[in-house]
Design an enzyme around this catalytic site. Structure first.
Site, PDB file in Angstrom:
ATOM      1  N   CYS A   1       0.828  -1.208   0.000  1.00 46.06           N
ATOM      2  CA  CYS A   1       0.000   0.000   0.000  1.00 46.06           C
ATOM      3  C   CYS A   1       0.867   1.264   0.000  1.00 46.06           C
ATOM      4  CB  CYS A   1      -0.941   0.018   1.209  1.00 46.06           C
ATOM      5  SG  CYS A   1      -2.026   1.459   1.178  1.00 46.06           S
TER       6      CYS A   1
ATOM      7  N   HIS B   1       1.852  -7.422  -7.175  1.00 41.36           N
ATOM      8  CA  HIS B   1       1.161  -6.397  -7.963  1.00 41.36           C
ATOM      9  C   HIS B   1       2.207  -5.805  -8.902  1.00 41.36           C
ATOM     10  CE1 HIS B   1      -0.963  -2.191  -7.907  1.00 41.36           C
ATOM     11  NE2 HIS B   1      -0.903  -2.718  -9.110  1.00 41.36           N
TER      12      HIS B   1
HETATM   13  C1  FNR Z   1      -6.963  -1.585  -3.859  1.00 40.26           C
HETATM   14  N1  FNR Z   1      -5.764  -2.259  -3.608  1.00 40.26           N
HETATM   15  C2  FNR Z   1      -5.514  -2.783  -2.365  1.00 40.26           C
HETATM   16  N2  FNR Z   1      -4.415  -3.583  -2.155  1.00 40.26           N
HETATM   17  C3  FNR Z   1      -4.213  -4.192  -0.977  1.00 40.26           C
HETATM   18  O1  FNR Z   1      -3.246  -4.943  -0.822  1.00 40.26           O
HETATM   19  N3  FNR Z   1      -5.087  -3.992   0.070  1.00 40.26           N
HETATM   20  C4  FNR Z   1      -6.190  -3.191  -0.060  1.00 40.26           C
HETATM   21  O2  FNR Z   1      -6.994  -3.075   0.885  1.00 40.26           O
HETATM   22  C5  FNR Z   1      -6.407  -2.538  -1.302  1.00 40.26           C
HETATM   23  N4  FNR Z   1      -7.482  -1.685  -1.492  1.00 40.26           N
HETATM   24  C6  FNR Z   1      -7.829  -1.284  -2.766  1.00 40.26           C
HETATM   25  C7  FNR Z   1      -9.042  -0.628  -2.986  1.00 40.26           C
HETATM   26  C8  FNR Z   1      -9.439  -0.328  -4.278  1.00 40.26           C
HETATM   27  C9  FNR Z   1     -10.782   0.342  -4.510  1.00 40.26           C
HETATM   28  C10 FNR Z   1      -8.579  -0.631  -5.370  1.00 40.26           C
HETATM   29  C11 FNR Z   1      -8.988  -0.303  -6.798  1.00 40.26           C
HETATM   30  C12 FNR Z   1      -7.368  -1.233  -5.156  1.00 40.26           C
HETATM   31  C13 FNR Z   1      -4.884  -2.628  -4.728  1.00 40.26           C
HETATM   32  C14 FNR Z   1      -5.426  -3.867  -5.444  1.00 40.26           C
HETATM   33  O3  FNR Z   1      -5.538  -4.987  -4.576  1.00 40.26           O
HETATM   34  C15 FNR Z   1      -4.567  -4.266  -6.652  1.00 40.26           C
HETATM   35  O4  FNR Z   1      -3.281  -4.609  -6.212  1.00 40.26           O
HETATM   36  C16 FNR Z   1      -4.444  -3.131  -7.690  1.00 40.26           C
HETATM   37  O5  FNR Z   1      -5.657  -2.451  -7.887  1.00 40.26           O
HETATM   38  C17 FNR Z   1      -3.973  -3.698  -9.039  1.00 40.26           C
HETATM   39  O6  FNR Z   1      -4.911  -4.627  -9.546  1.00 40.26           O
HETATM   40  P1  FNR Z   1      -5.871  -4.249 -10.778  1.00 40.26           P
HETATM   41  O7  FNR Z   1      -6.788  -3.171 -10.320  1.00 40.26           O
HETATM   42  O8  FNR Z   1      -4.971  -3.757 -11.888  1.00 40.26           O
HETATM   43  O9  FNR Z   1      -6.569  -5.545 -11.108  1.00 40.26           O
END
Ligand code: FNR
Length: 328
Positions: free
Chosen positions: A110, A177
């Site tokens: 994060c 990620h």
């Molecule tokens: C996230 N992401 C995220 N990652 C994580 O480790 N813990 C979390 O609580 C969150 N919260 C979160 C909320 C929202 C609304 C989004 C869009 C993203 C990141 C997420 O898990 C992921 O790693 C990234 O969004 C990349 O994946 P996509 O969106 O390209 O499929």
């Protein structure tokens, strides 16, 4: 927990509560992560069996605030994701929930200032000793599967070096990620750098980034599992080979939110994301969601509304039937 050819719902703050996880599983998700919960918050909770809903709730002491809600149906696929910067505190929080979830995951990606300033999330990426301490403490004291989720570091070599250290510490799988910490969501995920981690490790790697269609699950080569966040947020039927319309998915989501008494802030946030992606928050539907004060008001399904207004017993029967079919 098995990590072979699995399609995974990513952790998403304010989105990944029980109704959304069940929705994703209904469409085919094999593993469903909860939203990140900070250890400080979790250790202030008591575990309650909610007889009415058939759920296990973790409620902040002295309040009615449900911090985490789960149910037996998802016991074998739900991952509790935690934000932490301290091994003992992480263990205290994990012990509370360990009987009710399949795996515990530590968020090490994060980039938000709240996480970084607390030494959590991506701040951990530069502290391999602390990572080791957290993972080994959880491994030694819990029977659950332990995993973590990282972002890419400044080069493939450095990412692979950290991934190897994490593997050595004893995690069962590593989610990667495919973006670096300063990258924006619109920057393309670097699948080739995820592939370098896959090639270097013997444990399963959960590849994450830019999966927007069912076919994209196949495009991340070599990874044993693929994780999707925004593609699922916008349309949770991405987990199914035949995608449903986002309107149908939205209605089903609202229904689940009512059935599981979801926190209205989470329901509204998730709906706003869906509507903003496919339509507009300026249109009447978007405005109505923004204005609504409780989940029932958010209900968009005309027939459900009619049923509730004109025949409350029938509506309750529908809820009870639904619960008995999924919870027993
Ligand atoms: C996230 N992401 C995220 N990652 C994580 O480790 N813990 C979390 O609580 C969150 N919260 C979160 C909320 C929202 C609304 C989004 C869009 C993203 C990141 C997420 O898990 C992921 O790693 C990234 O969004 C990349 O994946 P996509 O969106 O390209 O499929």
């Amino acid at each position: 927990m098995e990590y072979k050819n699995k399609h995974v719902l990513a952790p998403m703050v304010r989105v990944g509560t029980l109704p959304f996880r069940l929705l994703a599983a209904q469409y085919g998700a094999d593993i469903t992560y909860g939203e990140e919960i900070i250890d400080h918050k979790m250790i202030k909770c008591d575990r309650h069996i909610n007889e009415y809903l058939g759920t296990t709730d973790f409620v902040e002491r002295g309040t009615q605030n449900v911090v985490f809600r789960t149910c037996p149906e998802e016991r074998n696929r739900v991952v509790f994701q935690m934000g932490t910067s301290n091994a003992v505190r992480a263990l205290t929080a994990a012990q509370l929930v360990s009987k009710d979830v399949a795996a515990i995951d530590i968020n090490m990606g994060c980039p938000k200032s709240f996480s970084i300033s607390g030494g959590m999330g991506a701040a951990l990426l530069s502290k391999p000793e602390l990572i080791h301490d957290i993972i080994t403490t959880l491994k030694r004291n819990l029977d659950n599967t332990i995993t973590c989720k990282i972002r890419l570091l400044k080069s493939s070599e450095v990412t692979v070096e950290l991934a190897r250290r994490i593997e050595k510490a004893g995690v069962s799988a590593l989610a990667v990620h495919g973006r670096r910490v300063p990258d924006r969501p619109r920057d393309p995920a670097k699948w080739d750098e995820i592939a370098d981690v896959v090639a270097a490790l013997s444990i399963p790697v959960i590849a994450n980034g830019d999966v927007f269609e069912y076919e994209d699950f196949e495009r991340i080569k070599g990874a044993t599992c693929v994780m999707v966040a925004r593609g699922a947020l916008w349309n949770a039927s991405i987990f199914s080979p035949s995608k449903s319309s986002w309107e149908d998915v939205k209605r089903e989501y609202v229904r689940q939110c009512i059935l599981w008494d979801n926190d209205v802030k989470s329901t509204k946030h998730t709906l706003k994301e869906m509507i903003a992606h496919y339509s507009s928050l300026e249109l009447p539907e978007g405005k109505a969601v923004i204005k609504s004060a409780n989940t029932e008001n958010v209900a968009l399904d005309e027939s459900d509304q009619q049923l509730r207004i004109h025949s409350p017993p029938l509506y309750m029967a529908q809820i009870l039937l639904y619960h008995s079919s999924i919870c027993i």
